[in-house]
Design a protein around this motif. Structure first.
Motif, mmCIF file in Angstrom:
data_model
loop_
_atom_site.group_PDB
_atom_site.id
_atom_site.type_symbol
_atom_site.label_atom_id
_atom_site.label_comp_id
_atom_site.label_asym_id
_atom_site.label_seq_id
_atom_site.Cartn_x
_atom_site.Cartn_y
_atom_site.Cartn_z
ATOM 1 N N ARG A 85 -6.927 -0.267 -8.951
ATOM 2 C CA ARG A 85 -6.633 -0.306 -9.678
ATOM 3 C C ARG A 85 -6.794 -0.291 -11.181
ATOM 4 N N GLU A 98 -1.952 -2.153 -10.425
ATOM 5 C CA GLU A 98 -2.531 -3.094 -8.874
ATOM 6 C C GLU A 98 -2.440 -2.057 -7.749
ATOM 7 N N GLU A 99 -3.516 -2.183 -6.590
ATOM 8 C CA GLU A 99 -2.161 -1.126 -5.169
ATOM 9 C C GLU A 99 -1.748 0.260 -4.848
ATOM 10 N N THR A 141 0.748 -1.074 -0.034
ATOM 11 C CA THR A 141 0.172 0.241 -0.429
ATOM 12 C C THR A 141 0.964 1.341 0.419
ATOM 13 N N ARG A 173 -5.518 0.612 -2.520
ATOM 14 C CA ARG A 173 -5.182 -0.152 -3.411
ATOM 15 C C ARG A 173 -6.359 -0.309 -4.461
#
Length: 389
Positions: free
Chosen positions: A239, A218-219, A14, A237
C-alpha cells in the motif's frame, strides 16, 4: 475507461500471479474497469508521462514491450528499495495486463536519497520537472515527498507546469496524520491520498489541508529483490499513496487520449468535478479532498474542452498565493536564480548576478537586461526630467 465498479464483492483482493511468476492482474484493474477500457482502444497511446521515483527495472516481465526511457544525469549505483518501488509504480501505469496506459511512453527520472554516487548525479525534484517540461511531456507523477514547506524551487517548477497545461500529480504521503507534505503544500499540484477497496479513506494515508483527491492505494502486488538483488520475490497486499498517484496520472492519460483537444488543466477540472465526496455535507474534506476519483463519471463527461482553461489548484494554499506571484514575476523578469533553471531550455537569465567559477549555468544569460531594470531606468529618467512622462 468505463464504469467505476462499486460492487466491490467482485473485486479480487490480491493480484493474480501466473505459474511462471508473472504478475498478471491487480485488484485496481477490475475496480476501475481498465480491461474494458483497453478493449475499446483506450490505452494511453500518444501520451508521455514523466515519473519521478527510483530506478525502473525494465527487464521484469510485467513491463515487457513497454516504452520506458530512463533519464539519468550520470551512472549511479541503484538502490534496491528504490528499484522495487519504481518498478511497481511503472507497472501500475504500463503493464500490458493491468496497467492504466500500456501504450503510453514513460520518462523515468530516478530520484533517490540513498546510495547515490554524488549529489551532482542526483535529480532534484525541480530539475526533473523542468527537464520533463522541456521534453514536452503531458503528465508528471511524483512519488517522492517530504515536509519541507519552504522550497520555492519546487513551487516554481509546478507553477511553470500549470502554465504549460501539464498536470503534476503528487502522492500525499503515508504518515496517517494531518501533515502538509510537499504535494499538498504546493499550489497547482494534484495531491493524492488513498482509499480502500470499499472507498473508505485509508487510515495510514496523510490527509489535511492541500489534499486534492483520493485513489485506490491498497492491495498492490509488487516485486521485491532476492538475495542477489534481482526482483524475483512477489509481495502482495502492499500500500501507499505512491500507488494512488499513478492511478490519477493513468486516468488523465486516458482522458488525454479520449479528448485530444482538452488541455491538462481542463482534464484536471473534469476529474475533480466527477469525484465521489467522502462526506456528503461538504464539497471538500481534509480526509479525502474533493473525494475519491470516479473514473466512470469522468469518462462520461460531456466535453472537458468547455471548462475553464486554468489550473484549479493555484490557490489551494491561500497563504502562499502572494509569494507564488512574486516567484512568477521573478521568473518572467529573468531574475530567478539561474542554477535552479539549468534544465529549463526556455529560460534566459537577465539578472545582475554573474556566475562564479564552479556554479552551473548552461546558457550565457543577457546579464542586466531584465525589464525590471529597464522600467526603473525609465522611471528615473522621467523623475529627472530627461524624458517626458
Amino acid at each position: 475507461m468505463i464504469a467505476l465498479t462499486l460492487a466491490l464483492s467482485v473485486v479480487n483482493a490480491t493480484g493474480a500471479v501466473a505459474d511462471d511468476g508473472i504478475i498478471t492482474d491487480q485488484p485496481f484493474a477490475d475496480f476501475y474497469g481498465l480491461k474494458n477500457a483497453h478493449a475499446k482502444g483506450m490505452d494511453g497511446a500518444g501520451v508521455t508521462i514523466a515519473m519521478l521515483d527510483g530506478w525502473v527495472d525494465t527487464s521484469v516481465p510485467e513491463l515487457a514491450g513497454a516504452s520506458i526511457e530512463s533519464v539519468e544525469k550520470c551512472p549511479i549505483q541503484k538502490g534496491l528499495d528504490d528499484t522495487s518501488h519504481a518498478t511497481a509504480v511503472a507497472s501500475v501505469l504500463l503493464s500490458k495486463d493491468y496497467g492504466w496506459a500500456p501504450k503510453a511512453t514513460l520518462l523515468s527520472y530516478p530520484i533517490a536519497y540513498a546510495e547515490t554516487k554524488s549529489d551532482t548525479c542526483r535529480w532534484e525534484i525541480w530539475d526533473a520537472i523542468h527537464d520533463a517540461l522541456s521534453k514536452d511531456v503531458d503528465i508528471i507523477t511524483i512519488q517522492v515527498t517530504g515536509s519541507d514547506l519552504t522550497d520555492s524551487s519546487n513551487r516554481l517548477a509546478v507553477l511553470r507546469a500549470a502554465r504549460l497545461n501539464v498536470p503534476v500529480v503528487w502522492g500525499a504521503g503515508n504518515n496517517g496524520n494531518a501533515l502538509e507534505t510537499t504535494g499538498m503544500e504546493t499550489n497547482g499540484a494534484i495531491a493524492v491520498g488513498s482509499h480502500t477497496l470499499d472507498g473508505t479513506p485509508s487510515e495510514w494515508a496523510t490527509y489535511g489541508r492541500g489534499l486534492t483527491l483520493t485513489a485506490l492505494g491498497e492491495e498492490i502486488t509488487l516485486r521485491d529483490p532476492d538475495d542477489s538483488g534481482a526482483l524475483t520475490r512477489i509481495t502482495p497486499r502492499q500500500r501507499g499513496t505512491s500507488f494512488s498517484a499513478p492511478m490519477v496520472a493513468g486516468a488523465l492519460a486516458l482522458g488525454m487520449q479520449k479528448w485530444p483537444k482538452a488541455t491538462g488543466n481542463q482534464l484536471t477540472r473534469a476529474l475533480l468535478e466527477t469525484t465521489i465526496p467522502c462526506e456528503a455535507k461538504y464539497h471538500w474534506s481534509d480526509k479525502c479532498g474533493y473525494g475519491a476519483m470516479n473514473v466512470g463519471v469522468f469518462a462520461q463527461h460531456p466535453d472537458p474542452t468547455t471548462l475553464e482553461d486554468t489550473n484549479p489548484l493555484l490557490d489551494k494554499q491561500r497563504f502562499n498565493v502572494d509569494h507564488d506571484r512574486k516567484i512568477l514575476r521573478d521568473y518572467d523578469d529573468g531574475v530567478w536564480r539561474y542554477e535552479d533553471l539549468f534544465y529549463d531550455t526556455s529560460y534566459t537569465y537577465r539578472g545582475s548576478d554573474i556566475p562564479q567559477k564552479g556554479e552551473r549555468v548552461k546558457r550565457v544569460g543577457q546579464f542586466g537586461s531584465s525589464p525590471r531594470y529597464m522600467k526603473r531606468v525609465h522611471q528615473a529618467e522621467q523623475a529627472d526630467g530627461l524624458i517626458s512622462t
